[in-house]
Write a protein that holds these residues in place. Sequence first.
Motif, mmCIF file in Angstrom:
data_model
loop_
_atom_site.group_PDB
_atom_site.id
_atom_site.type_symbol
_atom_site.label_atom_id
_atom_site.label_comp_id
_atom_site.label_asym_id
_atom_site.label_seq_id
_atom_site.Cartn_x
_atom_site.Cartn_y
_atom_site.Cartn_z
ATOM 1 N N PRO A 8 125.936 42.795 62.001
ATOM 2 C CA PRO A 8 125.215 43.824 61.252
ATOM 3 C C PRO A 8 125.463 45.193 61.883
ATOM 4 C CG PRO A 8 123.698 42.568 62.599
ATOM 5 C CD PRO A 8 125.035 41.925 62.751
ATOM 6 N N LYS A 9 125.793 46.162 61.033
ATOM 7 C CA LYS A 9 126.095 47.517 61.492
ATOM 8 C C LYS A 9 125.438 48.527 60.566
ATOM 9 C CE LYS A 9 130.589 45.972 63.064
ATOM 10 N NZ LYS A 9 131.993 45.897 62.761
ATOM 11 N N ILE A 10 125.078 49.667 61.149
ATOM 12 C CA ILE A 10 124.463 50.742 60.363
ATOM 13 C C ILE A 10 125.125 52.063 60.747
ATOM 14 C CG2 ILE A 10 122.348 51.984 59.797
ATOM 15 C CD1 ILE A 10 120.747 49.581 60.721
ATOM 16 N N LYS A 37 113.171 48.770 68.725
ATOM 17 C CA LYS A 37 112.824 49.910 69.574
ATOM 18 C C LYS A 37 114.047 50.419 70.346
ATOM 19 C CE LYS A 37 109.717 51.316 73.282
ATOM 20 N NZ LYS A 37 108.684 50.898 74.212
ATOM 21 N N GLU A 38 114.798 49.506 70.944
ATOM 22 C CA GLU A 38 115.996 49.881 71.701
ATOM 23 C C GLU A 38 117.040 50.540 70.789
ATOM 24 O OE1 GLU A 38 119.481 47.475 74.033
ATOM 25 O OE2 GLU A 38 117.424 46.727 74.285
ATOM 26 N N PHE A 39 117.214 49.994 69.589
ATOM 27 C CA PHE A 39 118.150 50.564 68.624
ATOM 28 C C PHE A 39 117.751 51.987 68.242
ATOM 29 C CE2 PHE A 39 118.661 51.191 63.953
ATOM 30 C CZ PHE A 39 120.010 51.538 63.957
ATOM 31 N N LEU A 40 116.482 52.174 67.893
ATOM 32 C CA LEU A 40 116.022 53.502 67.478
ATOM 33 C C LEU A 40 116.116 54.516 68.620
ATOM 34 C CD1 LEU A 40 112.992 52.542 65.212
ATOM 35 C CD2 LEU A 40 115.281 53.307 64.499
ATOM 36 N N GLN A 41 115.834 54.090 69.829
ATOM 37 C CA GLN A 41 115.977 54.983 70.984
ATOM 38 C C GLN A 41 117.418 55.463 71.114
ATOM 39 O OE1 GLN A 41 114.406 52.524 74.143
ATOM 40 N NE2 GLN A 41 112.424 53.563 74.089
ATOM 41 N N ASP A 42 118.368 54.555 70.950
ATOM 42 C CA ASP A 42 119.771 54.926 71.046
ATOM 43 C C ASP A 42 120.163 55.874 69.907
ATOM 44 O OD1 ASP A 42 122.196 54.914 72.386
ATOM 45 O OD2 ASP A 42 122.905 53.076 71.431
ATOM 46 N N SER A 69 116.432 50.077 54.302
ATOM 47 C CA SER A 69 116.476 51.111 53.274
ATOM 48 C C SER A 69 117.146 52.325 53.903
ATOM 49 C CB SER A 69 115.066 51.457 52.783
ATOM 50 O OG SER A 69 114.354 52.145 53.793
ATOM 51 N N GLU A 70 117.238 53.382 53.166
ATOM 52 C CA GLU A 70 117.875 54.594 53.665
ATOM 53 C C GLU A 70 117.184 55.162 54.899
ATOM 54 O OE1 GLU A 70 117.668 58.754 51.662
ATOM 55 O OE2 GLU A 70 119.387 57.702 50.776
ATOM 56 N N CYS A 71 115.899 54.880 55.032
ATOM 57 C CA CYS A 71 115.157 55.508 56.133
ATOM 58 C C CYS A 71 114.455 54.515 57.062
ATOM 59 C CB CYS A 71 114.149 56.503 55.585
ATOM 60 S SG CYS A 71 112.939 55.771 54.483
ATOM 61 N N SER A 72 114.658 53.203 56.862
ATOM 62 C CA SER A 72 113.982 52.272 57.765
ATOM 63 C C SER A 72 114.704 50.933 57.851
ATOM 64 C CB SER A 72 112.533 52.036 57.319
ATOM 65 O OG SER A 72 112.501 51.300 56.118
ATOM 66 N N LEU A 73 114.511 50.308 58.989
ATOM 67 C CA LEU A 73 114.986 48.949 59.237
ATOM 68 C C LEU A 73 113.742 48.137 59.542
ATOM 69 C CD1 LEU A 73 117.439 47.040 59.681
ATOM 70 C CD2 LEU A 73 117.397 47.729 62.086
ATOM 71 N N LYS A 75 110.986 45.704 60.945
ATOM 72 C CA LYS A 75 110.714 45.307 62.334
ATOM 73 C C LYS A 75 111.155 43.876 62.639
ATOM 74 C CE LYS A 75 106.074 43.902 61.208
ATOM 75 N NZ LYS A 75 104.710 43.804 61.540
ATOM 76 N N GLU A 76 111.283 43.025 61.626
ATOM 77 C CA GLU A 76 111.696 41.634 61.822
ATOM 78 C C GLU A 76 113.210 41.441 61.730
ATOM 79 O OE1 GLU A 76 109.877 38.943 62.623
ATOM 80 O OE2 GLU A 76 108.072 40.161 62.753
ATOM 81 N N ALA A 77 113.962 42.531 61.543
ATOM 82 C CA ALA A 77 115.409 42.418 61.345
ATOM 83 C C ALA A 77 116.096 41.708 62.505
ATOM 84 C CB ALA A 77 116.026 43.795 61.117
ATOM 85 N N PHE A 78 115.744 42.061 63.719
ATOM 86 C CA PHE A 78 116.429 41.459 64.866
ATOM 87 C C PHE A 78 116.092 39.976 65.013
ATOM 88 C CE2 PHE A 78 116.983 45.903 65.573
ATOM 89 C CZ PHE A 78 118.241 45.994 66.148
#
Length: 185
Positions: A8-10, A37-42, A69-73, A75-78
Motif C-alpha cells: 500500500p502506497k500513498i 501515528k508514525e506515518f502521519l508524523q513522517d 479518502s483524499e484527506c484521511s486514512l 485508523k484501522e488501516a495498518f
Amino acid sequence: MRNLENAPKIYVGTYGQYNSGSLFGKWFDLTEYADLKEFLQDCHEFHRNEFDPELMFQDWENIPDFLISECSLHKEAFAYFEAICEIDDETAEAFEIYCKQINYWPSNGYELEDQLESFRESYRGFFGGSMKDPELEYAYQYIEETGLLSGVPSMLEKYFDYEAFARDLFMEEYSEYEGHVFADY
C-alpha cells in the motif's frame, strides 16, 4: 506485505501546495510504518516547510477505498494490512469484497477480529474455475458435499436441474461477487 508490488502506497501532498498550483508531494510506502501515528508524523516532517500542513492524499495504490479518502486514512488501516498479509491473495481479495460490499467494515463498528471471524464463517471459496459460472460450480460442490443426491439412482440423477438449484441457492442463502461465494447470514 506479501510482496512489493502489492504494497500500500500513498502520494501525499498538501492542500496549501495544491491551491498554489503545485502537486509537490511524495509517495509513502505504508509497509515502512508501524501505525498511523508514525506515518502521519513522517508526512508532516516531509512537509515541514509549511506552518501547519493540511495533508492531501492525492493518489494511492493497493488501499481499499473504504479505508482512505483524499484527506484521511482510517485508523484501522495498518491492522487491516497486517491481517491480509497473513492470508493468500485470493482470500485477501475475498476479504476486501466482504468488507466493501457485504458487511461494510469499518463503518459497521466491528473490531477487525470480529470482522475476520464473520468473514471466515461466511466465505465459501472462489468458484471461477472451468465451468465459467461460479453459482453453478458452487451448486455442484454443495450437492456433492451435502450428499443431497446420494442414494438417488443414477438414472434419475441425470434429470436433476443443477441450474435451477443454483439459482434458488443464490436467491436467498448465498451471494457471489467476482467468483467469490459467501453465505448470507
